[in-house]
Write an enzyme that holds these catalytic residues in place. Structure first.
Site, PDB file in Angstrom:
ATOM      1  N   SER A  34       0.914  -1.251   0.083  1.00 25.53           N
ATOM      2  CA  SER A  34       0.115  -0.082   0.001  1.00 25.53           C
ATOM      3  C   SER A  34       0.933   1.182  -0.212  1.00 25.53           C
ATOM      4  O   SER A  34       1.970   1.226   0.264  1.00 25.53           O
ATOM      5  CB  SER A  34      -0.873  -0.099   1.211  1.00 25.53           C
ATOM      6  OG  SER A  34      -1.430   1.409   1.306  1.00 25.53           O
TER       7      SER A  34
ATOM      8  N   TYR B 137      -1.718  -1.879  10.205  1.00 22.30           N
ATOM      9  CA  TYR B 137      -1.670  -2.058   8.779  1.00 22.30           C
ATOM     10  C   TYR B 137      -0.414  -1.129   8.265  1.00 22.30           C
ATOM     11  O   TYR B 137       0.229  -2.067   7.169  1.00 22.30           O
ATOM     12  CB  TYR B 137      -2.562  -1.056   8.168  1.00 22.30           C
ATOM     13  CG  TYR B 137      -3.208  -1.179   6.775  1.00 22.30           C
ATOM     14  CD1 TYR B 137      -3.759  -2.516   6.302  1.00 22.30           C
ATOM     15  CD2 TYR B 137      -2.703  -0.044   5.981  1.00 22.30           C
ATOM     16  CE1 TYR B 137      -4.133  -2.436   4.888  1.00 22.30           C
ATOM     17  CE2 TYR B 137      -3.015  -0.342   4.505  1.00 22.30           C
ATOM     18  CZ  TYR B 137      -3.580  -1.533   3.948  1.00 22.30           C
ATOM     19  OH  TYR B 137      -3.951  -1.432   2.585  1.00 22.30           O
TER      20      TYR B 137
HETATM   21  N1  LIG Z   1      -8.661  -0.427  -1.422  1.00 18.38           N
HETATM   22  C1  LIG Z   1      -7.541   0.364  -0.941  1.00 18.38           C
HETATM   23  O1  LIG Z   1      -7.781   1.438  -0.875  1.00 18.38           O
HETATM   24  C2  LIG Z   1      -5.946  -0.348  -1.071  1.00 18.38           C
HETATM   25  C3  LIG Z   1      -5.050   0.637  -0.785  1.00 18.38           C
HETATM   26  C4  LIG Z   1      -3.794   0.028  -0.772  1.00 18.38           C
HETATM   27  C5  LIG Z   1      -3.682  -1.205  -0.565  1.00 18.38           C
HETATM   28  N2  LIG Z   1      -4.612  -2.124  -0.697  1.00 18.38           N
HETATM   29  C6  LIG Z   1      -4.560  -3.554  -0.444  1.00 18.38           C
HETATM   30  O2  LIG Z   1      -5.020  -4.043  -1.519  1.00 18.38           O
HETATM   31  C7  LIG Z   1      -5.529  -5.684  -1.048  1.00 18.38           C
HETATM   32  C8  LIG Z   1      -6.687  -6.082  -1.575  1.00 18.38           C
HETATM   33  O3  LIG Z   1      -7.748  -5.292  -0.711  1.00 18.38           O
HETATM   34  P1  LIG Z   1      -8.975  -4.657  -1.239  1.00 18.38           P
HETATM   35  O4  LIG Z   1      -8.951  -2.993  -1.117  1.00 18.38           O
HETATM   36  O5  LIG Z   1      -9.196  -5.258  -2.704  1.00 18.38           O
HETATM   37  O6  LIG Z   1     -10.105  -5.075  -0.238  1.00 18.38           O
HETATM   38  P2  LIG Z   1     -11.174  -6.031  -0.490  1.00 18.38           P
HETATM   39  O7  LIG Z   1     -11.759  -6.250   0.805  1.00 18.38           O
HETATM   40  O8  LIG Z   1     -12.309  -5.929  -1.533  1.00 18.38           O
HETATM   41  O9  LIG Z   1     -10.676  -7.499  -0.815  1.00 18.38           O
HETATM   42  C9  LIG Z   1      -9.780  -8.238  -0.125  1.00 18.38           C
HETATM   43  C10 LIG Z   1     -10.120  -9.812  -0.394  1.00 18.38           C
HETATM   44  O10 LIG Z   1      -9.437 -10.551   0.555  1.00 18.38           O
HETATM   45  C11 LIG Z   1     -10.042 -11.454   1.049  1.00 18.38           C
HETATM   46  N3  LIG Z   1      -9.534 -11.897   2.584  1.00 18.38           N
HETATM   47  C12 LIG Z   1      -9.558 -11.124   3.612  1.00 18.38           C
HETATM   48  N4  LIG Z   1      -8.896 -11.972   4.456  1.00 18.38           N
HETATM   49  C13 LIG Z   1      -8.422 -13.077   3.808  1.00 18.38           C
HETATM   50  C14 LIG Z   1      -7.686 -14.087   4.304  1.00 18.38           C
HETATM   51  N5  LIG Z   1      -7.431 -14.224   5.714  1.00 18.38           N
HETATM   52  N6  LIG Z   1      -7.331 -15.222   3.458  1.00 18.38           N
HETATM   53  C15 LIG Z   1      -7.728 -14.901   2.218  1.00 18.38           C
HETATM   54  N7  LIG Z   1      -8.495 -14.008   1.717  1.00 18.38           N
HETATM   55  C16 LIG Z   1      -8.808 -13.126   2.607  1.00 18.38           C
HETATM   56  C17 LIG Z   1     -11.564 -10.950   1.133  1.00 18.38           C
HETATM   57  O11 LIG Z   1     -12.629 -11.792   1.223  1.00 18.38           O
HETATM   58  C18 LIG Z   1     -11.537 -10.109  -0.135  1.00 18.38           C
HETATM   59  O12 LIG Z   1     -12.040 -11.018  -1.124  1.00 18.38           O
HETATM   60  C19 LIG Z   1      -4.906  -5.432   0.490  1.00 18.38           C
HETATM   61  O13 LIG Z   1      -3.770  -6.299   0.538  1.00 18.38           O
HETATM   62  C20 LIG Z   1      -5.021  -4.087   0.948  1.00 18.38           C
HETATM   63  O14 LIG Z   1      -4.442  -3.894   1.951  1.00 18.38           O
HETATM   64  C21 LIG Z   1      -6.036  -1.594  -0.996  1.00 18.38           C
END
Ligand SMILES: NC(=O)c1ccc[n+]([C@@H]2O[C@H](COP(=O)([O-])OP(=O)(O)OC[C@H]3O[C@@H](n4cnc5c(N)ncnc54)[C@H](O)[C@@H]3O)[C@@H](O)[C@H]2O)c1
Length: 273
Positions: A143, A156
């Site tokens: 991130s 985080y």
């Molecule tokens: N959305 C943002 O603004 C953002 C910004 C920077 C980084 N991220 C990172 O992107 C990645 C994806 O997140 P997202 O934003 O798409 O969120 P999201 O919640 O839409 O998707 C995350 C997915 O991970 C799955 N998940 C959660 N815990 C789990 C586990 N223990 N084992 C297996 N699967 C699991 C969830 O069911 C979901 O399908 C994460 O690592 C998050 O930290 C997101």
């Protein structure tokens, strides 16, 4: 990795958001896709979506924090496809509290998924990927919070700094294992991340339905995760280590590195006196 068509991509957390965006982007390039997600129904939904694009896919229920489960998932993927060319350690969760209000269970949950989940993925897949001939690549989702501090999300930030460090080290050790590496550092992306408490396992506190309207508003105004998927796909083709999505987050890196360099200047001045 130049030729994606016919290769195999594995995506943890592929049932939603950025993972789903990556699944679509890689399937559109002709890659077969294996999805591991703690929400099986969400993973299977994405499996059906990408199969409609004419590729072969599997979805499995997976908790990335469970080391044995990640090993079994890897066995399943290698049994089905024989090889894995691209591993995306993407599953992640977040809590929202100032450091002194962050519980032990919050720390353990976020560390177990965001940091240990990435380590488990690397340990389960890397030996067999290393043994394969041809191009191979690992993308770890960190991130922009892995590049500079952000208030109110200490676990985080700690885990995402760790994911950046792991990815940079993988890259530095490339000549030993022959696998390319990238670290994805997005700004706000319109996903379900704010509701990540929906997937919180019982041994680290159980489901958490607290809402965070201010953060939700920012995330809802964020980038389309499909666009993030396409950015990641191009970075894999270009073999880029760092993948940024939001140019305006550059100032977070500049601020941190300026402070670090200023401290070195002070150190040099002290040594010289
Ligand atoms: N959305 C943002 O603004 C953002 C910004 C920077 C980084 N991220 C990172 O992107 C990645 C994806 O997140 P997202 O934003 O798409 O969120 P999201 O919640 O839409 O998707 C995350 C997915 O991970 C799955 N998940 C959660 N815990 C789990 C586990 N223990 N084992 C297996 N699967 C699991 C969830 O069911 C979901 O399908 C994460 O690592 C998050 O930290 C997101």
């Amino acid at each position: 990795m130049q030729d994606l068509a016919g290769k195999v991509a594995v995506i943890t957390g592929g049932g939603s958001g950025i993972g789903r965006g990556m699944a679509h982007a890689f399937a559109a390039a002709g890659m077969h896709v294996a999805i591991g997600d703690i929400e099986l129904a969400a993973g299977e939904r994405v499996q059906r979506e990408v199969e409609e694009m004419g590729i072969s896919s599997i979805a499995a229920k997976l908790d990335v924090a469970d080391r044995d489960a990640v090993g079994s998932f890897a066995d399943k993927v290698f049994d089905k496809f024989g090889e894995v060319h691209l591993l995306c350690n993407n599953a992640g969760v977040v809590t929202f509290d100032l450091m002194d209000d962050t519980s032990d269970a919050d720390w353990r949950w976020v560390i177990s998924v965001n940091l240990e989940g990435v380590i488990n993925g690397i340990q389960a897949f890397m030996p067999r990927m290393k043994a394969q001939a041809g191009e191979k690549h690992i993308v770890n989702t960190a991130s922009i919070a892995g590049i500079g501090p952000h208030e109110g999300i200490a676990p985080y930030v700690a885990t995402k700094y760790g994911v950046v460090g792991i990815s940079e080290t993988l890259h530095a050790e490339r000549e030993h294992h022959g696998i390319g590496s990238s670290v994805l550092c997005p700004g706000n992306v319109h996903t379900q991340i704010v509701a990540s408490g929906r997937n919180r396992q019982d041994d680290v506190g159980g489901p958490d339905s607290r809402v965070h309207p201010d953060v939700q508003e920012q995330i809802s105004a964020g980038m389309d995760p499909m666009e993030v998927g396409r950015i990641v796909r191009q970075a894999v083709i270009d073999d880029d280590l760092y993948i940024f999505t939001h140019p305006d987050t550059r100032e977070i890196a500049e601020k941190r590195f300026a402070a670090i360099l200023a401290a070195f200047d002070k150190c040099a001045a002290r040594s010289a006196s």
